[in-house]
Design a protein around this motif. Sequence first.
Motif, PDB file in Angstrom:
ATOM      1  N   GLY A  83       0.836  -1.336  -0.090  1.00 36.77           N
ATOM      2  CA  GLY A  83      -0.041  -0.056  -0.123  1.00 36.77           C
ATOM      3  C   GLY A  83       0.696   1.276  -0.066  1.00 36.77           C
ATOM      4  O   GLY A  83       0.434   2.362  -0.275  1.00 36.77           O
ATOM      5  N   TYR A  84       2.132   1.195   0.363  1.00 38.23           N
ATOM      6  CA  TYR A  84       2.948   2.310   0.426  1.00 38.23           C
ATOM      7  C   TYR A  84       3.928   2.254  -1.016  1.00 38.23           C
ATOM      8  O   TYR A  84       4.807   3.273  -0.758  1.00 38.23           O
ATOM      9  N   TRP A  85       4.041   1.228  -1.619  1.00 38.77           N
ATOM     10  CA  TRP A  85       4.925   1.285  -2.751  1.00 38.77           C
ATOM     11  C   TRP A  85       4.592   2.689  -3.892  1.00 38.77           C
ATOM     12  O   TRP A  85       3.415   2.639  -4.008  1.00 38.77           O
ATOM     13  N   ASP A  86       5.487   3.087  -4.196  1.00 41.46           N
ATOM     14  CA  ASP A  86       5.579   3.949  -5.261  1.00 41.46           C
ATOM     15  C   ASP A  86       5.596   3.457  -6.564  1.00 41.46           C
ATOM     16  O   ASP A  86       5.782   2.361  -6.403  1.00 41.46           O
ATOM     17  N   LEU A  87       5.377   4.077  -7.758  1.00 40.03           N
ATOM     18  CA  LEU A  87       5.353   3.190  -9.007  1.00 40.03           C
ATOM     19  C   LEU A  87       6.578   2.361  -9.230  1.00 40.03           C
ATOM     20  O   LEU A  87       6.443   1.388  -9.587  1.00 40.03           O
ATOM     21  N   GLU A  88       7.828   3.186  -8.954  1.00 43.27           N
ATOM     22  CA  GLU A  88       8.921   2.347  -9.210  1.00 43.27           C
ATOM     23  C   GLU A  88       9.094   1.059  -8.410  1.00 43.27           C
ATOM     24  O   GLU A  88       9.635   0.357  -8.797  1.00 43.27           O
ATOM     25  N   GLU A  89       8.849   1.468  -7.103  1.00 42.90           N
ATOM     26  CA  GLU A  89       8.748   0.006  -6.260  1.00 42.90           C
ATOM     27  C   GLU A  89       7.746  -1.071  -6.914  1.00 42.90           C
ATOM     28  O   GLU A  89       8.099  -2.274  -6.912  1.00 42.90           O
ATOM     29  N   LEU A 131      -6.337  -5.974  -5.535  1.00 39.75           N
ATOM     30  CA  LEU A 131      -5.981  -5.457  -4.394  1.00 39.75           C
ATOM     31  C   LEU A 131      -5.352  -3.961  -4.379  1.00 39.75           C
ATOM     32  O   LEU A 131      -4.709  -3.685  -5.451  1.00 39.75           O
ATOM     33  N   GLY A 132      -5.320  -3.291  -3.185  1.00 41.82           N
ATOM     34  CA  GLY A 132      -4.771  -1.631  -3.244  1.00 41.82           C
ATOM     35  C   GLY A 132      -5.685  -0.682  -3.593  1.00 41.82           C
ATOM     36  O   GLY A 132      -6.816  -0.759  -3.285  1.00 41.82           O
ATOM     37  N   TRP A 133      -5.166   0.440  -3.800  1.00 43.21           N
ATOM     38  CA  TRP A 133      -5.844   1.917  -3.903  1.00 43.21           C
ATOM     39  C   TRP A 133      -6.791   1.826  -5.231  1.00 43.21           C
ATOM     40  O   TRP A 133      -6.572   1.197  -6.245  1.00 43.21           O
ATOM     41  N   ASP A 134      -7.856   2.515  -4.800  1.00 38.66           N
ATOM     42  CA  ASP A 134      -9.014   2.634  -5.967  1.00 38.66           C
ATOM     43  C   ASP A 134      -9.515   4.037  -5.485  1.00 38.66           C
ATOM     44  O   ASP A 134      -9.544   4.411  -4.528  1.00 38.66           O
ATOM     45  N   MET A 135      -9.857   4.572  -6.437  1.00 37.90           N
ATOM     46  CA  MET A 135     -10.694   6.121  -6.157  1.00 37.90           C
ATOM     47  C   MET A 135     -11.368   6.182  -7.490  1.00 37.90           C
ATOM     48  O   MET A 135     -11.398   6.266  -8.580  1.00 37.90           O
ATOM     49  N   THR A 136     -12.893   6.716  -7.165  1.00 37.85           N
ATOM     50  CA  THR A 136     -13.645   7.065  -8.042  1.00 37.85           C
ATOM     51  C   THR A 136     -14.753   8.369  -7.837  1.00 37.85           C
ATOM     52  O   THR A 136     -14.999   8.430  -6.809  1.00 37.85           O
ATOM     53  N   LEU A 177     -10.702   4.314  -1.934  1.00 34.83           N
ATOM     54  CA  LEU A 177     -10.773   2.887  -1.235  1.00 34.83           C
ATOM     55  C   LEU A 177      -9.437   2.100  -1.301  1.00 34.83           C
ATOM     56  O   LEU A 177      -8.416   2.708  -1.949  1.00 34.83           O
ATOM     57  N   PHE A 178      -9.332   1.267  -0.319  1.00 36.47           N
ATOM     58  CA  PHE A 178      -8.227   0.370  -0.381  1.00 36.47           C
ATOM     59  C   PHE A 178      -8.740  -1.244   0.042  1.00 36.47           C
ATOM     60  O   PHE A 178      -9.301  -1.238   0.945  1.00 36.47           O
ATOM     61  N   THR A 179      -8.502  -1.867  -1.122  1.00 36.51           N
ATOM     62  CA  THR A 179      -8.797  -3.261  -0.855  1.00 36.51           C
ATOM     63  C   THR A 179      -7.805  -4.117  -0.250  1.00 36.51           C
ATOM     64  O   THR A 179      -6.551  -4.229  -0.977  1.00 36.51           O
ATOM     65  N   PRO A 214       2.805  13.106 -12.297  1.00 38.73           N
ATOM     66  CA  PRO A 214       3.347  11.616 -12.327  1.00 38.73           C
ATOM     67  C   PRO A 214       2.517  10.893 -11.206  1.00 38.73           C
ATOM     68  O   PRO A 214       1.903  11.467 -10.446  1.00 38.73           O
ATOM     69  N   VAL A 215       2.344   9.470 -11.217  1.00 37.28           N
ATOM     70  CA  VAL A 215       1.613   8.591 -10.731  1.00 37.28           C
ATOM     71  C   VAL A 215       2.137   8.462  -9.317  1.00 37.28           C
ATOM     72  O   VAL A 215       3.363   8.247  -9.130  1.00 37.28           O
ATOM     73  N   LEU A 216       1.394   8.687  -8.130  1.00 34.88           N
ATOM     74  CA  LEU A 216       1.921   8.322  -6.747  1.00 34.88           C
ATOM     75  C   LEU A 216       1.932   6.889  -6.563  1.00 34.88           C
ATOM     76  O   LEU A 216       2.789   6.312  -6.116  1.00 34.88           O
ATOM     77  N   HIS A 217       0.708   6.154  -6.509  1.00 34.61           N
ATOM     78  CA  HIS A 217       0.450   4.909  -6.544  1.00 34.61           C
ATOM     79  C   HIS A 217      -0.552   4.584  -7.401  1.00 34.61           C
ATOM     80  O   HIS A 217      -1.486   5.183  -7.563  1.00 34.61           O
ATOM     81  N   PRO A 218      -0.032   3.389  -8.280  1.00 35.56           N
ATOM     82  CA  PRO A 218      -1.326   2.902  -9.301  1.00 35.56           C
ATOM     83  C   PRO A 218      -2.456   2.621  -8.603  1.00 35.56           C
ATOM     84  O   PRO A 218      -2.323   1.834  -7.395  1.00 35.56           O
ATOM     85  N   LEU A 219      -3.575   2.601  -9.092  1.00 40.70           N
ATOM     86  CA  LEU A 219      -4.986   2.366  -8.916  1.00 40.70           C
ATOM     87  C   LEU A 219      -5.099   0.769  -9.302  1.00 40.70           C
ATOM     88  O   LEU A 219      -4.183   0.312  -9.949  1.00 40.70           O
ATOM     89  N   CYS A 220      -5.929  -0.016  -8.815  1.00 38.12           N
ATOM     90  CA  CYS A 220      -6.129  -1.410  -8.711  1.00 38.12           C
ATOM     91  C   CYS A 220      -6.644  -1.797 -10.017  1.00 38.12           C
ATOM     92  O   CYS A 220      -6.073  -3.082 -10.373  1.00 38.12           O
ATOM     93  N   ASN A 221      -6.910  -1.112 -10.700  1.00 36.51           N
ATOM     94  CA  ASN A 221      -7.278  -1.293 -12.284  1.00 36.51           C
ATOM     95  C   ASN A 221      -6.298  -0.647 -13.274  1.00 36.51           C
ATOM     96  O   ASN A 221      -6.374  -0.898 -14.374  1.00 36.51           O
ATOM     97  N   GLU A 222      -5.132  -0.348 -12.641  1.00 33.54           N
ATOM     98  CA  GLU A 222      -4.099   0.227 -13.764  1.00 33.54           C
ATOM     99  C   GLU A 222      -2.779  -0.551 -13.497  1.00 33.54           C
ATOM    100  O   GLU A 222      -2.015  -0.296 -14.252  1.00 33.54           O
ATOM    101  N   TYR A 223      -2.756  -1.791 -12.787  1.00 30.21           N
ATOM    102  CA  TYR A 223      -1.633  -2.694 -12.800  1.00 30.21           C
ATOM    103  C   TYR A 223      -1.112  -3.089 -14.077  1.00 30.21           C
ATOM    104  O   TYR A 223       0.220  -2.904 -14.450  1.00 30.21           O
TER     105      TYR A 223
END
Length: 228
Positions: free
Chosen positions: A28-34, A50-55, A69-71, A213-222
């Motif tokens: 949940g704390y990983w940035d995009l590079e991680e 799993l992970g971040w979502d927002m809508t 949201l965070f699953t 730039p992306v902070l954390h990818p959303l769960c539908n963006e992996y």
Amino acid sequence: MKRSLVNASIRYAEELLEKNNFKLPEFGYWDLEEWKKHKDEIDVIHKLMLGWDMTDHGLGRFDEIGCVLFTIRNGLLDNPEVGVPYAEKLLIFKDGQRLPIHYHGFKTEDIINRGGGVMFIKLYNTVDGKAVDTPVDIYQDGIRHTYAAGEEVLIHPGNSISITPGIAHTFGPKPGSGDLICGEVSKINDDNIDNYHIELQPKQYADIDEDEPVLHPLCNEYKKLVLQ
């Protein structure tokens, strides 16, 4: 929805969780590079979304209808060997936000006030996909209650309400009570096939305008951002 709004909202959610001493799994704390460093290890995270979502549900009214949201945990309806046979997620609201009125055909869920303000919820029985004006029977932490259709029910921190299939609901922080962390513990969650909206016909996932730039990818963006 702009990426800058997504990033700012997730940062705010992280701060609210930290203030309430609620810790996320490591990813949940990983940035995009991680995320990219771990791309060969995230098959289950990807499959379970799993992970971040927002809508804002595609409505452009995030301050009114929407949340972060965070699953945390989930499974697959068609493959019990992947994940777990239940789901757990967080829904993080700013004061003034709520979800659109919706129901589920399969999922039973406990909605829990995990911290922050007072949660309101409004409930409706449904018949043929429409809300009806009949009393709603519901359990709150093992105690049965009956409410009028659309009656405002208040859930204070530490308390919960159980929503069974076919009961339509909307919830969020009671206006003026402060920001809110809601927990959801439920049967396996699949938002792609088990969300039925009766107030609006929103989109499940927002279109993102990449203005920073992306902070954390959303769960539908992996697949798009991490696995390419």
